[in-house]
Design an enzyme around this catalytic site. Structure first.
Site, PDB file in Angstrom:
ATOM      1  N   ARG A  60      62.936  -2.554  37.473  1.00 25.37           N
ATOM      2  CA  ARG A  60      63.733  -1.882  36.444  1.00 25.37           C
ATOM      3  C   ARG A  60      64.995  -1.266  37.043  1.00 25.37           C
ATOM      4  O   ARG A  60      66.076  -1.319  36.442  1.00 25.37           O
ATOM      5  CB  ARG A  60      62.874  -0.811  35.769  1.00 25.37           C
ATOM      6  CG  ARG A  60      63.585  -0.032  34.661  1.00 25.37           C
ATOM      7  CD  ARG A  60      62.615   0.904  33.953  1.00 25.37           C
ATOM      8  NE  ARG A  60      63.293   1.681  32.923  1.00 25.37           N
ATOM      9  CZ  ARG A  60      63.337   3.007  32.889  1.00 25.37           C
ATOM     10  NH1 ARG A  60      62.729   3.719  33.833  1.00 25.37           N
ATOM     11  NH2 ARG A  60      63.958   3.642  31.924  1.00 25.37           N
ATOM     12  N   HIS A  64      68.822  -1.898  35.853  1.00 23.98           N
ATOM     13  CA  HIS A  64      69.697  -0.798  35.441  1.00 23.98           C
ATOM     14  C   HIS A  64      70.942  -0.725  36.312  1.00 23.98           C
ATOM     15  O   HIS A  64      72.004  -0.302  35.841  1.00 23.98           O
ATOM     16  CB  HIS A  64      68.935   0.523  35.477  1.00 23.98           C
ATOM     17  CG  HIS A  64      68.057   0.741  34.293  1.00 23.98           C
ATOM     18  ND1 HIS A  64      67.937   1.957  33.649  1.00 23.98           N
ATOM     19  CD2 HIS A  64      67.243  -0.115  33.611  1.00 23.98           C
ATOM     20  CE1 HIS A  64      67.098   1.843  32.633  1.00 23.98           C
ATOM     21  NE2 HIS A  64      66.657   0.598  32.596  1.00 23.98           N
ATOM     22  N   ASP A  65      70.827  -1.139  37.553  1.00 28.12           N
ATOM     23  CA  ASP A  65      72.005  -1.187  38.420  1.00 28.12           C
ATOM     24  C   ASP A  65      72.967  -2.268  37.948  1.00 28.12           C
ATOM     25  O   ASP A  65      74.163  -2.027  37.764  1.00 28.12           O
ATOM     26  CB  ASP A  65      71.584  -1.453  39.865  1.00 28.12           C
ATOM     27  CG  ASP A  65      72.764  -1.449  40.827  1.00 28.12           C
ATOM     28  OD1 ASP A  65      73.651  -0.576  40.677  1.00 28.12           O
ATOM     29  OD2 ASP A  65      72.821  -2.309  41.719  1.00 28.12           O
ATOM     30  N   ASP A  72      76.028  -3.283  42.109  1.00 25.23           N
ATOM     31  CA  ASP A  72      76.806  -2.657  43.189  1.00 25.23           C
ATOM     32  C   ASP A  72      76.123  -1.444  43.793  1.00 25.23           C
ATOM     33  O   ASP A  72      76.745  -0.685  44.544  1.00 25.23           O
ATOM     34  CB  ASP A  72      78.194  -2.261  42.678  1.00 25.23           C
ATOM     35  CG  ASP A  72      78.149  -1.133  41.646  1.00 25.23           C
ATOM     36  OD1 ASP A  72      77.048  -0.854  41.114  1.00 25.23           O
ATOM     37  OD2 ASP A  72      79.200  -0.539  41.375  1.00 25.23           O
ATOM     38  N   SER A  74      75.345   1.270  42.425  1.00 19.87           N
ATOM     39  CA  SER A  74      75.842   2.548  41.908  1.00 19.87           C
ATOM     40  C   SER A  74      74.746   3.401  41.296  1.00 19.87           C
ATOM     41  O   SER A  74      74.872   4.628  41.206  1.00 19.87           O
ATOM     42  CB  SER A  74      76.971   2.319  40.896  1.00 19.87           C
ATOM     43  OG  SER A  74      76.563   1.460  39.845  1.00 19.87           O
ATOM     44  N   ASN A  92      68.210   6.794  32.630  1.00 26.55           N
ATOM     45  CA  ASN A  92      67.757   6.623  34.008  1.00 26.55           C
ATOM     46  C   ASN A  92      66.903   7.768  34.531  1.00 26.55           C
ATOM     47  O   ASN A  92      66.455   7.731  35.682  1.00 26.55           O
ATOM     48  CB  ASN A  92      68.964   6.445  34.936  1.00 26.55           C
ATOM     49  CG  ASN A  92      69.620   5.091  34.771  1.00 26.55           C
ATOM     50  OD1 ASN A  92      68.979   4.126  34.367  1.00 26.55           O
ATOM     51  ND2 ASN A  92      70.902   5.011  35.074  1.00 26.55           N
ATOM     52  N   PRO A 160      71.205  -1.463  27.454  1.00 22.01           N
ATOM     53  CA  PRO A 160      70.633  -1.735  26.123  1.00 22.01           C
ATOM     54  C   PRO A 160      69.388  -0.883  25.898  1.00 22.01           C
ATOM     55  O   PRO A 160      68.436  -0.953  26.685  1.00 22.01           O
ATOM     56  CB  PRO A 160      70.296  -3.228  26.165  1.00 22.01           C
ATOM     57  CG  PRO A 160      70.255  -3.586  27.617  1.00 22.01           C
ATOM     58  CD  PRO A 160      71.166  -2.651  28.327  1.00 22.01           C
ATOM     59  N   HIS A 190      58.533  -6.830  31.144  1.00 20.27           N
ATOM     60  CA  HIS A 190      57.714  -5.788  30.514  1.00 20.27           C
ATOM     61  C   HIS A 190      56.225  -6.104  30.627  1.00 20.27           C
ATOM     62  O   HIS A 190      55.396  -5.349  30.124  1.00 20.27           O
ATOM     63  CB  HIS A 190      58.095  -5.619  29.047  1.00 20.27           C
ATOM     64  CG  HIS A 190      59.425  -4.964  28.852  1.00 20.27           C
ATOM     65  ND1 HIS A 190      60.001  -4.764  27.619  1.00 20.27           N
ATOM     66  CD2 HIS A 190      60.303  -4.440  29.754  1.00 20.27           C
ATOM     67  CE1 HIS A 190      61.176  -4.170  27.760  1.00 20.27           C
ATOM     68  NE2 HIS A 190      61.371  -3.967  29.047  1.00 20.27           N
ATOM     69  N   THR A 191      55.896  -7.193  31.294  1.00 20.15           N
ATOM     70  CA  THR A 191      54.489  -7.484  31.558  1.00 20.15           C
ATOM     71  C   THR A 191      53.901  -6.508  32.565  1.00 20.15           C
ATOM     72  O   THR A 191      52.686  -6.396  32.691  1.00 20.15           O
ATOM     73  CB  THR A 191      54.301  -8.927  32.074  1.00 20.15           C
ATOM     74  OG1 THR A 191      52.914  -9.221  32.159  1.00 20.15           O
ATOM     75  CG2 THR A 191      54.937  -9.124  33.452  1.00 20.15           C
ATOM     76  N   ASP A 241      52.220  -3.455  28.655  1.00 22.79           N
ATOM     77  CA  ASP A 241      51.457  -4.673  28.375  1.00 22.79           C
ATOM     78  C   ASP A 241      49.985  -4.306  28.500  1.00 22.79           C
ATOM     79  O   ASP A 241      49.385  -4.447  29.571  1.00 22.79           O
ATOM     80  CB  ASP A 241      51.847  -5.764  29.375  1.00 22.79           C
ATOM     81  CG  ASP A 241      51.200  -7.105  29.075  1.00 22.79           C
ATOM     82  OD1 ASP A 241      50.520  -7.218  28.032  1.00 22.79           O
ATOM     83  OD2 ASP A 241      51.372  -8.042  29.874  1.00 22.79           O
ATOM     84  N   SER A 244      47.105  -5.376  31.056  1.00 24.34           N
ATOM     85  CA  SER A 244      47.671  -6.290  32.044  1.00 24.34           C
ATOM     86  C   SER A 244      48.930  -5.709  32.675  1.00 24.34           C
ATOM     87  O   SER A 244      49.792  -6.441  33.143  1.00 24.34           O
ATOM     88  CB  SER A 244      47.995  -7.641  31.374  1.00 24.34           C
ATOM     89  OG  SER A 244      48.465  -8.575  32.310  1.00 24.34           O
ATOM     90  N   ASP A 249      52.358 -11.608  34.635  1.00 22.03           N
ATOM     91  CA  ASP A 249      51.836 -12.804  33.994  1.00 22.03           C
ATOM     92  C   ASP A 249      52.503 -12.997  32.636  1.00 22.03           C
ATOM     93  O   ASP A 249      53.471 -12.312  32.310  1.00 22.03           O
ATOM     94  CB  ASP A 249      50.307 -12.706  33.837  1.00 22.03           C
ATOM     95  CG  ASP A 249      49.865 -11.407  33.150  1.00 22.03           C
ATOM     96  OD1 ASP A 249      50.621 -10.910  32.289  1.00 22.03           O
ATOM     97  OD2 ASP A 249      48.782 -10.892  33.477  1.00 22.03           O
TER      98      ASP A 249
END
Length: 323
Positions: A60, A64-65, A72, A74, A92, A160, A190-191, A241, A244, A249
């Site tokens: 993640r 996000h970077d 970069d 940041s 963040n 987003p 997101h698994t 998830d 899991s 997966d």
């Protein structure tokens, strides 16, 4: 499920050719830091073995970077008395794993002082973290330079949010030269991982402002989530998830198909023909190999967003501070 090296190479070859044209190369540090990838892997493995949930956190962090000012590094910069940095922006605040990046950077600096950027280290750590929990691996083109600007406001408006609909998500990804397929493939991350109850409070308790729940979510799942998350719960964590969340997966796609995606952005994948078709195709375990190949290719593309190369930016001595 393991992916034959030859098959993976064929899948990412075209993407790598595009990346190389931007100045990134697989063997960028061959002469200046030949032990780089082994040092990164060993240090990352020590952390993942103790705290497997770091894998989702580090993946993640890389996302996000890359979505704010490009890949970069940041997002790693700490705030100062006169600047609030990306890592202290609202989206963040739940990022974690910065100590892993710092430890890897220190280990690399001992071997190759002043050679390897924090942006490259983050890209490598994200890849290794995923592979260490039996997810896919991919070749990481290198040569990124570190940015010298980190602004919380840019993160607030550049990332987003989890309540975006399909049209908004597609536009957000397109602005980074990522396709609709990249969107649905990278959503598959997101698994693994967890979120906080606060991220879905509105979806559970006040979706349209009249005390209702999101009708697109399975009502049985709504009831289960309400048992875990009260309207005022800001701290409890929930699996993205269910059942899991520490296994990389395709179960995420089966979950979304059952209308049990945790975020509105997960549910939105059912509202576009292309993303819906991908979800349906990859909702069984037999599609694992296909998903892994797609994920590898999309991660290479994401890792090339607005990279700084050549003499642009810098090579930070400490990842949390501009030189």
């Amino acid at each position: 499920m393991a992916i034959p090296k030859l098959v993976l190479a064929c899948i990412v070859l075209f993407v790598l050719q595009q990346v190389n044209s931007q100045g990134l190369k697989i063997n960028f540090y061959k002469k200046t830091c030949p032990s780089l990838e082994s040092v990164v892997h060993a240090t990352t493995a020590r952390y993942i073995s103790r705290v497997p949930s770091f894998a989702a956190a580090l993946l993640r962090m890389h996302f996000h970077d890359c979505f704010v000012r490009g890949c970069d590094g940041s997002v790693l910069i700490s705030s100062t008395s006169n600047n609030t940095a990306e890592r202290d922006s609202i989206p963040n605040l739940s990022l974690r794993g910065f100590q892993v990046i710092d430890a890897v950077k220190s280990a690399v600096e001992r071997q190759c002082p002043g050679q390897v950027s924090c942006a490259d280290i983050l890209a490598l750590v994200a890849r290794d973290a995923v592979s260490l929990i039996n997810g896919p691996s991919w070749p990481v083109p290198l040569g990124r330079r570190d940015g010298r600007v980190s602004n919380a406001t840019e993160a607030l408006f550049g990332l987003p949010p989890p309540f975006f609909n399909a049209t908004q998500l597609i536009a957000a990804f397109a602005s980074k030269n990522l396709t609709v397929k990249d969107l649905v493939v990278l959503s598959g991350s997101h698994t693994i991982g967890f979120s906080h109850c606060s991220t879905i409070t509105t979806r559970l308790y006040n979706f349209t402002g009249v005390g209702d729940s999101d009708p697109s979510m399975d009502p049985n799942y709504v009831a289960a989530l309400k048992r875990k998350c009260s309207p005022t719960d800001r701290t409890s964590i929930i699996q993205m998830d269910p059942g899991s969340s520490q296994s990389f997966d395709v179960n995420y796609y089966a979950t979304v198909q059952k209308r049990r995606g945790l975020f509105q952005a997960d549910a939105a994948l059912l509202n576009n023909n292309e993303t819906n078709a991908y979800v349906t195709k990859h909702s069984t375990s037999s599609a694992t190999s296909s998903f892994f190949k797609d994920f590898a290719a999309s991660m290479v593309k994401m890792g090339n967003i607005q990279v700084l190369t050549g003499s642009a930016g810098e090579i930070r001595r400490i990842c949390s501070a501009i030189n």
